[in-house]
Design an enzyme around this catalytic site. Sequence first.
Site, short mmCIF file in Angstrom:
data_model
loop_
_atom_site.label_atom_id
_atom_site.label_comp_id
_atom_site.label_asym_id
_atom_site.label_seq_id
_atom_site.Cartn_x
_atom_site.Cartn_y
_atom_site.Cartn_z
N HIS A 88 74.66 -25.36 -59.99
CA HIS A 88 73.42 -25.73 -59.31
C HIS A 88 73.69 -26.97 -58.47
CE1 HIS A 88 69.22 -26.71 -58.58
NE2 HIS A 88 68.96 -25.48 -58.95
N ASP B 111 68.69 -18.33 -62.83
CA ASP B 111 68.92 -16.91 -62.51
C ASP B 111 69.76 -16.19 -63.54
OD1 ASP B 111 69.02 -18.23 -59.32
OD2 ASP B 111 67.57 -16.70 -59.93
C1 SDX Z 1 68.78 -21.19 -57.28
O1 SDX Z 1 68.17 -25.54 -55.02
C2 SDX Z 1 67.48 -24.99 -55.97
O2 SDX Z 1 66.71 -25.63 -56.63
C3 SDX Z 1 67.71 -23.51 -56.17
C4 SDX Z 1 66.97 -22.89 -57.34
C5 SDX Z 1 65.47 -22.93 -57.13
O3 SDX Z 1 64.75 -22.87 -58.15
O4 SDX Z 1 65.03 -22.93 -55.97
O5 SDX Z 1 67.28 -23.59 -58.55
C6 SDX Z 1 67.34 -21.43 -57.52
O6 SDX Z 1 69.14 -20.91 -56.17
C7 SDX Z 1 69.76 -21.37 -58.42
C8 SDX Z 1 71.23 -21.19 -57.97
C9 SDX Z 1 71.53 -19.69 -57.94
N1 SDX Z 1 72.87 -19.43 -57.35
C10 SDX Z 1 73.87 -18.98 -58.10
O7 SDX Z 1 73.84 -18.83 -59.32
C11 SDX Z 1 75.11 -18.59 -57.29
C12 SDX Z 1 76.36 -19.16 -57.99
N2 SDX Z 1 76.32 -20.62 -57.86
C13 SDX Z 1 77.03 -21.24 -56.79
O8 SDX Z 1 77.09 -20.50 -55.60
C14 SDX Z 1 76.77 -22.73 -56.65
O9 SDX Z 1 76.84 -23.26 -57.90
C15 SDX Z 1 75.51 -23.20 -55.99
C16 SDX Z 1 75.34 -22.62 -54.62
C17 SDX Z 1 74.32 -22.87 -56.83
C18 SDX Z 1 75.61 -24.72 -55.85
O10 SDX Z 1 76.66 -24.96 -55.02
P1 SDX Z 1 77.03 -26.48 -54.60
O11 SDX Z 1 76.17 -27.50 -55.23
O12 SDX Z 1 77.16 -26.49 -53.12
O13 SDX Z 1 78.36 -26.69 -55.34
P2 SDX Z 1 79.75 -26.32 -54.76
O14 SDX Z 1 79.67 -24.95 -54.14
O15 SDX Z 1 80.21 -27.47 -53.93
O16 SDX Z 1 80.65 -26.20 -56.09
C19 SDX Z 1 81.27 -27.33 -56.67
C20 SDX Z 1 82.52 -26.76 -57.31
C21 SDX Z 1 83.39 -25.95 -56.35
O17 SDX Z 1 84.70 -25.97 -56.88
P3 SDX Z 1 85.80 -27.03 -56.25
O18 SDX Z 1 85.75 -26.86 -54.75
O19 SDX Z 1 85.30 -28.39 -56.72
O20 SDX Z 1 87.11 -26.63 -56.85
O21 SDX Z 1 82.14 -25.82 -58.34
C22 SDX Z 1 82.61 -24.52 -58.01
C23 SDX Z 1 82.90 -24.53 -56.51
O22 SDX Z 1 83.89 -23.57 -56.19
N3 SDX Z 1 81.52 -23.60 -58.32
C24 SDX Z 1 81.67 -22.45 -58.98
C25 SDX Z 1 80.38 -21.93 -59.14
N4 SDX Z 1 79.49 -22.76 -58.56
C26 SDX Z 1 80.21 -23.80 -58.05
N5 SDX Z 1 82.78 -21.82 -59.43
C27 SDX Z 1 82.57 -20.64 -60.06
N6 SDX Z 1 81.36 -20.07 -60.27
C28 SDX Z 1 80.24 -20.69 -59.82
N7 SDX Z 1 79.06 -20.14 -60.00
#
Ligand code: SDX
Length: 431
Positions: free
Chosen positions: A307, A366
């Site tokens: 998140h 989710d």
């Molecule tokens: C919602 O904003 C809100 O409030 C949203 C929400 C709402 O109520 O409105 O809460 C609802 O959208 C919840 C989120 C649902 N999305 C997912 O579950 C999709 C999977 N999650 C990711 O895509 C990600 O975690 C995000 C998009 C939710 C957050 O991404 P960020 O904050 O931009 O974090 P990032 O992509 O920079 O990740 C940081 C690190 C990265 O690794 P490194 O580059 O440091 O090596 O964490 C890794 C990412 O690759 N990472 C994951 C991951 N999420 C982040 N690796 C594996 N699986 C994951 N799910």
Amino acid sequence: MSQDAFRLISPNGTESALPVHKGTTGPDVIDIGKLYREQGVFTYDPGFVATGSCSSDITFIDGEEGVLMYRGYPVEQLAEHSNFIEVCYLLLYGELPTKDELEKFDHSVRTHTMLNEGMLNFFKGFRYDAHPMAQLSAVVGSMSAYYHDTTDIHDPQHRDIFAHRIVAKLPTIAAAAYKLNVGQPFIYPRNDLNYSENLLHMLFAVPAEPYEIDPIAAEALDLLFILHADHEQNCSTSTVRMAASSGANPYSAIAAGISALWGPAHGGANEAVLKMLEEIGDVSQIPKYVEKAKDRDDPFRLMGFGHRVYKNFDPRAKIIRKMAHKVLERLGQRDDTPLFDLALELEQVALKDPFFIERNLYPNVDFYSGVIYRALGIPTSMFTVMFSIGRCVGWTAHWTEMISDPSGKISRPRQLYTGPANRDYVAVKDR
Ligand code: SDX
């Protein structure tokens, strides 16, 4: 807001005193409004990771502590003691309603659930398998073509009628989209049913036989709507604010929010979680998929994990997990119970893995919601539609807050330009 100041000194020694604003709780903000005028530079924050876009009285999130409050009330208490229609009133009007206020609001919503009969023709234009999110955003956008009597967004009464209409009609539109997909006749809403009961009725009743509403199913939906109702300046809420900041019709702004929510990185994640669990298939495959999620060269992510704000457990995930257990116990051993068992095991494996621990990747809202929707007989394609129904009141509360602000202005961010430098046109014969 009280003010101190951050002192910013540019490389050439120009100094700016940037005011600091303090909110009720949470991080202070630095007001950079005069930065470009004094320093000739913009700030740069792709994805707005550390940027406050506005001030708001509606919802507060503490990502480190896993706190979520609607108008100051912890979501855990609202989940325990309130119901979705009362939470709608709280988000829209800022206070918990008196008994009389709640009855009036509930009656108003119940008596605005029908669609203009002409709108039903839109559904006949979609292919039978049109994704319900596409139908939802299209039909909500079309509402701006119907309700010309309440489009003076500066009239508080018009704003109120819009709020009641959109909250009341979204479930009816959602159910109509589902009925198109399953080839069944549209089911009209009933005013004797509460919000969640009515949605179940419109989704699953058929003219051929009576439909009995399962109280646990209605309770589960009501809880999910409370937990999805608002979440500060998330992607879809910011989209609604951005679209509405130009003075666009509010139904068009909500349609834009629906489109933003559809993305798999946002509200589309609940649909993506079920597809991921079905792809994993069996607990024996969990290590393989966890390794894929950790592999930087593999685009696979554990959907439902991570998140932007919560760097601790998403408080909503904890509550939803408990409700998922309750629903599955009630519905008994089913062919999709193994999916829930797989989700539980995946959560345990991931939460022990240093890659997820170091990155604060916990289950989010989710991760478990889809298990409940599936158990209630709602198809995966409808999961983000269900998210939209809950979030619509949050979008509307933020819209109202922004439009009511006399100092409000159109949202228009700047950029860092990295394209070609100035150059002269070359005639095609010389290229
Ligand atoms: C919602 O904003 C809100 O409030 C949203 C929400 C709402 O109520 O409105 O809460 C609802 O959208 C919840 C989120 C649902 N999305 C997912 O579950 C999709 C999977 N999650 C990711 O895509 C990600 O975690 C995000 C998009 C939710 C957050 O991404 P960020 O904050 O931009 O974090 P990032 O992509 O920079 O990740 C940081 C690190 C990265 O690794 P490194 O580059 O440091 O090596 O964490 C890794 C990412 O690759 N990472 C994951 C991951 N999420 C982040 N690796 C594996 N699986 C994951 N799910």
